[in-house]
Every structure is written in C-alpha cells, then in structure tokens.
Design a protein around this motif. Structure first.
Motif, PDB file in Angstrom:
ATOM      1  N   PHE A  19       0.823  -1.201   0.000  1.00 58.10           N
ATOM      2  CA  PHE A  19       0.000   0.000   0.000  1.00 58.10           C
ATOM      3  C   PHE A  19       0.865   1.262   0.000  1.00 58.10           C
ATOM      4  O   PHE A  19       0.586   2.229  -0.706  1.00 58.10           O
ATOM      5  CB  PHE A  19      -0.918  -0.013   1.223  1.00 58.10           C
ATOM      6  N   ILE A  20       1.923   1.230   0.804  1.00 61.01           N
ATOM      7  CA  ILE A  20       2.843   2.380   0.853  1.00 61.01           C
ATOM      8  C   ILE A  20       3.473   2.614  -0.511  1.00 61.01           C
ATOM      9  O   ILE A  20       3.575   3.754  -0.991  1.00 61.01           O
ATOM     10  CB  ILE A  20       3.925   2.150   1.923  1.00 61.01           C
ATOM     11  N   GLU A  21       3.887   1.526  -1.175  1.00 62.23           N
ATOM     12  CA  GLU A  21       4.496   1.649  -2.491  1.00 62.23           C
ATOM     13  C   GLU A  21       3.480   2.186  -3.504  1.00 62.23           C
ATOM     14  O   GLU A  21       3.809   3.003  -4.371  1.00 62.23           O
ATOM     15  CB  GLU A  21       5.041   0.296  -2.947  1.00 62.23           C
ATOM     16  N   PHE A  22       2.227   1.733  -3.366  1.00 60.61           N
ATOM     17  CA  PHE A  22       1.180   2.214  -4.261  1.00 60.61           C
ATOM     18  C   PHE A  22       0.987   3.725  -4.100  1.00 60.61           C
ATOM     19  O   PHE A  22       0.880   4.465  -5.084  1.00 60.61           O
ATOM     20  CB  PHE A  22      -0.132   1.476  -3.968  1.00 60.61           C
ATOM     21  N   LEU A  23       0.954   4.213  -2.852  1.00 60.80           N
ATOM     22  CA  LEU A  23       0.768   5.640  -2.609  1.00 60.80           C
ATOM     23  C   LEU A  23       1.953   6.453  -3.114  1.00 60.80           C
ATOM     24  O   LEU A  23       1.781   7.586  -3.577  1.00 60.80           O
ATOM     25  CB  LEU A  23       0.569   5.900  -1.114  1.00 60.80           C
ATOM     26  N   ASP A  28      -1.475  11.310  -5.753  1.00 59.58           N
ATOM     27  CA  ASP A  28      -2.749  12.024  -5.804  1.00 59.58           C
ATOM     28  C   ASP A  28      -3.937  11.085  -5.626  1.00 59.58           C
ATOM     29  O   ASP A  28      -5.087  11.477  -5.852  1.00 59.58           O
ATOM     30  CB  ASP A  28      -2.869  12.757  -7.141  1.00 59.58           C
ATOM     31  N   PHE A  29      -3.710   9.850  -5.197  1.00 63.31           N
ATOM     32  CA  PHE A  29      -4.783   8.858  -5.092  1.00 63.31           C
ATOM     33  C   PHE A  29      -5.906   9.344  -4.174  1.00 63.31           C
ATOM     34  O   PHE A  29      -7.086   9.260  -4.508  1.00 63.31           O
ATOM     35  CB  PHE A  29      -4.229   7.533  -4.576  1.00 63.31           C
ATOM     36  N   LEU A  30      -5.531   9.883  -2.999  1.00 63.70           N
ATOM     37  CA  LEU A  30      -6.558  10.303  -2.053  1.00 63.70           C
ATOM     38  C   LEU A  30      -7.306  11.543  -2.536  1.00 63.70           C
ATOM     39  O   LEU A  30      -8.452  11.775  -2.136  1.00 63.70           O
ATOM     40  CB  LEU A  30      -5.922  10.567  -0.685  1.00 63.70           C
TER      41      LEU A  30
END
Length: 231
Positions: A19-23, A28-30
C-alpha cells in the motif's frame, strides 16, 4: 493460534508495504478518492485523532521550519565569512604599509588581536630576530622546546584546542595562567622556525572543532611580511 497470529502479522506487513508503495507511485490517489479522507484517522500524540490532511500540513510545516533554520545558518555563516574576509584584508593592508621589521612585528601583533580577537598573542621568533625588539608579545625561541611544540613545528600545521601546561607556559610566560585554550600556528621562514600562539581565556574560544584554513591564510600573510622585512 500463535502461528496464525504470526502469519497474519506477516500478511499485514506485506499489505502495508504494498500500500505504501502504491501511494508513492500515485501521490494524488486520495485526492481522486475524497470519500476515503472522511474515514481515515491518524493517532496524534497530543490531539488524539486528526485527519490525514491536517497531519500532512503539520509535516509540511515542520519541513518548512527546518528549511528556515538551515537558511538562517547559511546566512549567518555567510555574514561571518564576509567579516573574516574584511578583517584579513585590513591585516594585509597594515602589513603592506610596514616599512621595517619593527613596524612589521607591531603590525602583526596588533593585526592578530583585531583580526582573530585573541585574548593573548605571542609571536615566537629566532633569538636573532627578536633581539632589540621591545614588544612584550615577542618570545625568543631557544633550543629547549617542549616536545609537544617541537612536534607541532614538524607538522607545519595549525592546531586549536587545549595544550600541555609546559607548552602554554613556554609560549605565554606570565600570561599562561589566563590561557584556557589556544591556537598554535607554526611556520618556517627561510628555514627558520616561527610560531604564532593565540590564547583564549575561555576553553571554547579555540576548540579542537574549529577549522584552521583561516589560520593558514593568516600565517601566509605573516610569513610574507617577515620574509621581506626581517633584514
């Protein structure tokens, strides 16, 4: 049960890392999923739970304060360097104006006090050079050097810090009791040893952590002045 709990911890760790790598790849995901912001809570040491945006603002403020502090340090260092350059320039002008050895010695001692702000100054010279000079800051060198001073002269490098009592006594004489730290600058002029000793009444005045590049530049000026005016 313990095995299952350990396995679950490993899975949670893997999921967290993913998840950290994805963010990181999608910062700007959130922003694209604003509904999630209402469900996220991050514990805060003093204010309980706070929103992700509030936490991010706090992090940015901390970084801004760190950058401001770094800039303040850089500006302060720049001002100090400018002041040192100006003082060395004045010392150089004073030495240029000296017409003989006596005036050069007086200019060196006075210039060292003004340029470096030392509490005590000693200029140790070969006995033949100091003969006939009445400046109390002059110290004729003899063959009975303290071993620490002899090693410093062999290294030909300035050094700051706390020195052995015999070295301080040899260089400063009656003023030695007031010297808690010193900068010793050895040099050779026409193969003759010369030593500049700067004393500080405080132990922090000339600490071992101080840089010596500035002292080396001053020694070059002093060496040039003595080399051309000692006859």
């Amino acid at each position: 049960m313990d095995n299952q709990a350990n396995e679950r911890k490993e899975i949670d760790a893997d999921e967290s890392a993913q998840f950290i790598e994805f963010l990181r790849r999608h910062p700007d995901f959130l922003l694209q999923q604003p509904e999630l912001l209402g469900q996220l809570e991050i514990p805060h040491a003093t204010h309980g739970a706070t929103s992700l945006i509030e936490r991010q603002v706090g992090v940015l403020r901390d970084r801004n304060r760190q950058l401001e502090s770094t800039l303040d340090e850089l500006f302060s260092q720049a001002r100090n360097n400018e002041s040192l350059v100006e003082r060395v320039h004045r010392l150089a002008l004073t030495l240029i104006e000296a017409t003989d050895l006596t005036s050069a010695l007086a200019a060196i001692i006075g210039g060292l006090r003004q340029t470096i702000g030392a509490d005590e100054v000693t200029l140790a010279l070969p006995a033949a050079w100091a003969e006939g000079q009445e400046l109390e800051e002059l110290r004729p060198l003899d063959t009975q050097w303290p071993s620490e001073l002899a090693q410093l002269c062999e290294s030909d490098q300035p050094r700051c810090g706390v020195f052995q009592a015999t070295t301080i006594q040899y260089l400063f004489g009656e003023r030695a009791e007031h010297v808690s730290s010193a900068a010793i600058i050895p040099m050779r002029i026409d193969d003759e040893p010369v030593v500049i000793a700067l004393g500080g009444h405080e132990a922090e005045r000339f600490s071992e952590e101080m840089g010596t590049l500035f002292l080396s530049r001053v020694s070059e000026l002093v060496s040039a002045a003595l080399r051309t005016r000692r006859w």
